[in-house]
Design a protein around this motif. Structure first.
Motif, PDB file in Angstrom:
ATOM      1  N   LEU A 141       0.809  -1.209   0.000  1.00 58.88           N
ATOM      2  CA  LEU A 141       0.000   0.000   0.000  1.00 58.88           C
ATOM      3  C   LEU A 141       0.848   1.268   0.000  1.00 58.88           C
ATOM      4  O   LEU A 141       0.411   2.314  -0.476  1.00 58.88           O
ATOM      5  N   THR A 142       2.073   1.166   0.521  1.00 54.96           N
ATOM      6  CA  THR A 142       2.888   2.365   0.705  1.00 54.96           C
ATOM      7  C   THR A 142       4.122   2.429  -0.188  1.00 54.96           C
ATOM      8  O   THR A 142       4.396   3.475  -0.798  1.00 54.96           O
ATOM      9  N   VAL A 143       4.884   1.337  -0.261  1.00 51.56           N
ATOM     10  CA  VAL A 143       6.204   1.390  -0.900  1.00 51.56           C
ATOM     11  C   VAL A 143       6.147   1.765  -2.380  1.00 51.56           C
ATOM     12  O   VAL A 143       6.864   2.683  -2.803  1.00 51.56           O
ATOM     13  N   PRO A 144       5.328   1.103  -3.235  1.00 44.32           N
ATOM     14  CA  PRO A 144       5.354   1.478  -4.654  1.00 44.32           C
ATOM     15  C   PRO A 144       4.866   2.900  -4.912  1.00 44.32           C
ATOM     16  O   PRO A 144       5.398   3.586  -5.784  1.00 44.32           O
ATOM     17  N   THR A 145       3.883   3.347  -4.136  1.00 43.93           N
ATOM     18  CA  THR A 145       3.375   4.705  -4.317  1.00 43.93           C
ATOM     19  C   THR A 145       4.424   5.738  -3.928  1.00 43.93           C
ATOM     20  O   THR A 145       4.666   6.710  -4.660  1.00 43.93           O
ATOM     21  N   ILE A 146       5.063   5.530  -2.771  1.00 45.45           N
ATOM     22  CA  ILE A 146       6.107   6.460  -2.328  1.00 45.45           C
ATOM     23  C   ILE A 146       7.295   6.423  -3.274  1.00 45.45           C
ATOM     24  O   ILE A 146       7.872   7.458  -3.623  1.00 45.45           O
ATOM     25  N   ALA A 147       7.677   5.209  -3.702  1.00 45.96           N
ATOM     26  CA  ALA A 147       8.818   5.083  -4.614  1.00 45.96           C
ATOM     27  C   ALA A 147       8.543   5.780  -5.944  1.00 45.96           C
ATOM     28  O   ALA A 147       9.438   6.424  -6.513  1.00 45.96           O
ATOM     29  N   ALA A 148       7.318   5.670  -6.453  1.00 49.07           N
ATOM     30  CA  ALA A 148       6.976   6.314  -7.719  1.00 49.07           C
ATOM     31  C   ALA A 148       6.975   7.829  -7.590  1.00 49.07           C
ATOM     32  O   ALA A 148       7.372   8.543  -8.521  1.00 49.07           O
ATOM     33  N   ALA A 149       6.556   8.330  -6.439  1.00 45.53           N
ATOM     34  CA  ALA A 149       6.439   9.777  -6.267  1.00 45.53           C
ATOM     35  C   ALA A 149       7.733  10.435  -5.797  1.00 45.53           C
ATOM     36  O   ALA A 149       8.047  11.562  -6.202  1.00 45.53           O
ATOM     37  N   PRO A 232      -1.285   2.059  -8.632  1.00 42.61           N
ATOM     38  CA  PRO A 232      -2.109   2.225  -7.421  1.00 42.61           C
ATOM     39  C   PRO A 232      -3.204   1.174  -7.304  1.00 42.61           C
ATOM     40  O   PRO A 232      -3.432   0.625  -6.221  1.00 42.61           O
ATOM     41  N   VAL A 233      -3.885   0.866  -8.426  1.00 42.54           N
ATOM     42  CA  VAL A 233      -4.949  -0.138  -8.382  1.00 42.54           C
ATOM     43  C   VAL A 233      -4.363  -1.518  -8.092  1.00 42.54           C
ATOM     44  O   VAL A 233      -4.913  -2.287  -7.278  1.00 42.54           O
ATOM     45  N   ALA A 234      -3.252  -1.839  -8.737  1.00 40.27           N
ATOM     46  CA  ALA A 234      -2.608  -3.127  -8.485  1.00 40.27           C
ATOM     47  C   ALA A 234      -2.148  -3.233  -7.038  1.00 40.27           C
ATOM     48  O   ALA A 234      -2.275  -4.296  -6.406  1.00 40.27           O
ATOM     49  N   GLY A 235      -1.636  -2.134  -6.487  1.00 38.94           N
ATOM     50  CA  GLY A 235      -1.206  -2.130  -5.094  1.00 38.94           C
ATOM     51  C   GLY A 235      -2.352  -2.387  -4.134  1.00 38.94           C
ATOM     52  O   GLY A 235      -2.214  -3.126  -3.156  1.00 38.94           O
ATOM     53  N   VAL A 236      -3.501  -1.781  -4.406  1.00 40.20           N
ATOM     54  CA  VAL A 236      -4.676  -2.006  -3.562  1.00 40.20           C
ATOM     55  C   VAL A 236      -5.126  -3.456  -3.642  1.00 40.20           C
ATOM     56  O   VAL A 236      -5.479  -4.080  -2.627  1.00 40.20           O
ATOM     57  N   LEU A 237      -5.096  -4.039  -4.864  1.00 40.12           N
ATOM     58  CA  LEU A 237      -5.506  -5.429  -5.030  1.00 40.12           C
ATOM     59  C   LEU A 237      -4.565  -6.363  -4.286  1.00 40.12           C
ATOM     60  O   LEU A 237      -5.007  -7.297  -3.594  1.00 40.12           O
ATOM     61  N   VAL A 238      -3.256  -6.121  -4.402  1.00 45.26           N
ATOM     62  CA  VAL A 238      -2.287  -6.955  -3.686  1.00 45.26           C
ATOM     63  C   VAL A 238      -2.478  -6.810  -2.183  1.00 45.26           C
ATOM     64  O   VAL A 238      -2.397  -7.784  -1.425  1.00 45.26           O
ATOM     65  N   THR A 239      -2.755  -5.585  -1.734  1.00 52.46           N
ATOM     66  CA  THR A 239      -3.001  -5.364  -0.309  1.00 52.46           C
ATOM     67  C   THR A 239      -4.191  -6.183   0.170  1.00 52.46           C
ATOM     68  O   THR A 239      -4.146  -6.817   1.227  1.00 52.46           O
TER      69      THR A 239
END
Length: 378
Positions: A141-149, A232-239
């Motif tokens: 939920l956090t790492v890919p979003t923070i890493a992308a931004a 973001p959508v993939a991250g939510v699904l994995v979460t």
């Protein structure tokens, strides 16, 4: 004890299993998938080297000191990783974070095995084992979003903060469980001598962790690249799938308490993992996304359900004077396999695609089924 054990183990999971969520950020910078997979596997490598030594220390000095020291090391190493951009330096710091993360596996498991009676131990250990998928959920939920931004280094602040909180919590709240006294001349019996049960459980867990690691490591990338979902959508699904995995571990623990066995449910879960991974390979290969996504959710739950069962069985069979080392051996094999999955299966995906990797994981699960030992006769 249970809450602190769960939080410490969850922090360890963010460090060891959360770094694969850096793969999109690294590969989009031009790094090959195999090289990026090697980099994000460094925490697992650190854990492999440290699990048995930490287990030995737990057997000698107790759980409290080990948890505080290990969580503090996770905090410092992850915080330092947030300040670097050089890949070599980042890899070294990820290795150090993995060394610290290894402390929680034996120590938190021993805390819970020591404080809960057998008729509640499966449920308690299932809750503790749910920390791993919950930690992965936090990372997804956090790492890919923070890493992308903000860059992959900034994303390392997540495990750094969690490690600091875990160290303080364990310092204040963890109490070593009681152990029976030994005389100065008495030596606890070696549970590995003359009995293959523990070794077989270790082998089963190594084989079954490969499907788990395959799903955890590559689900986000598969959903983004093949299924076409945004990060973001993939991250939510994995979460969401990680929460299912947490529930599966708790349910498996309750099941084992009810039937009075850890090994019979373990065999059933191994068979279910084979079916789930074959179904995922087929639906992914046919691009049946309407079916593949639910199958991914099911596979994410099934492939983690065995961990608590095997972990509890090792703690019970090894006993209070060998369980630290026994759990260290248990997790060393698992994390060695998990560390190998990212680069090896990354290369397989590059050559043959995601369905081939899912099918290969099904084969390893099938090999585990006949290896599950039967319950000891009392």
């Amino acid at each position: 004890m249970l809450a602190l054990g769960v939080f410490a183990q969850g922090t360890s999971a963010v460090v060891s299993s959360g770094t694969p969520f850096l793969l999109p950020a690294l590969t989009e910078r031009g790094m090959s998938l195999a090289t990026a997979g090697l980099l994000v596997a460094m925490p697992m490598v650190g854990m492999v080297f440290a699990l048995i030594p930490w287990g030995y220390v737990v057997d000698r000095v107790g759980e409290h000191k080990v948890l505080v020291t290990g969580c503090a090391l996770m905090c410092v190493a992850a915080a330092a990783a947030a300040t670097v951009t050089n890949y070599v330096a980042l890899g070294i710091l990820l290795l150090a974070a993995g060394l610290g993360a290894a402390s929680t596996n034996s120590a938190s498991g021993r805390v819970i095995a020591g404080w809960f009676p057998p008729e509640q131990r499966g449920l308690a250990m299932g809750i503790r084992q749910s920390a791993q998928p919950l930690g992965v959920a936090i990372a997804a939920l956090t790492v890919p979003t923070i890493a992308a931004a903000h860059g992959f280094s900034t994303a390392m602040l997540v495990p750094a903060i969690m490690g600091g909180l875990a160290a303080v919590g364990c310092l204040v709240g963890i109490v070593d469980p009681p152990r029976p006294a030994l005389t100065t001349t008495e030596r606890p019996a070696n549970p590995y001598r003359g009995d293959s049960t523990l070794w077989r459980i270790h082998g089963v867990s190594v084989l079954l962790v490969i499907p788990q690691a395959t799903v955890w490591t590559f689900a986000l990338l598969w959903l983004h690249r093949d299924a076409g979902l945004s990060l973001p959508v993939a991250g939510v699904l994995v979460t969401a799938t990680q929460f299912l995995g947490a529930a599966a571990r708790i349910g498996a623990g309750m099941w084992s308490d009810r039937v009075g066995s850890r090994l019979r449910p373990l065999r059933t879960v191994a068979v279910a993992a084979v079916v789930a991974m074959v179904a995922l390979a087929v639906t992914a290969g046919l691009h049946w996304w309407w079916m593949a996504l639910p199958v991914l959710a099911a596979a994410s739950a099934i492939t983690v359900a065995d961990n608590g069962l095997a972990f509890t069985a090792v703690a019970e069979i090894a006993g209070p004077f060998w369980s630290g080392r026994g759990l260290g051996v248990q997790n060393t094999g698992q994390h060695l396999a998990m560390a190998a999955v990212a680069p090896l299966f990354g290369a397989l995906i590059t050559a043959a695609g995601f369905p081939a990797a899912f099918l290969a994981a099904a084969v390893t699960a099938a090999a585990a089924v006949p290896l599950v030992p039967r319950d000891r006769q009392h």
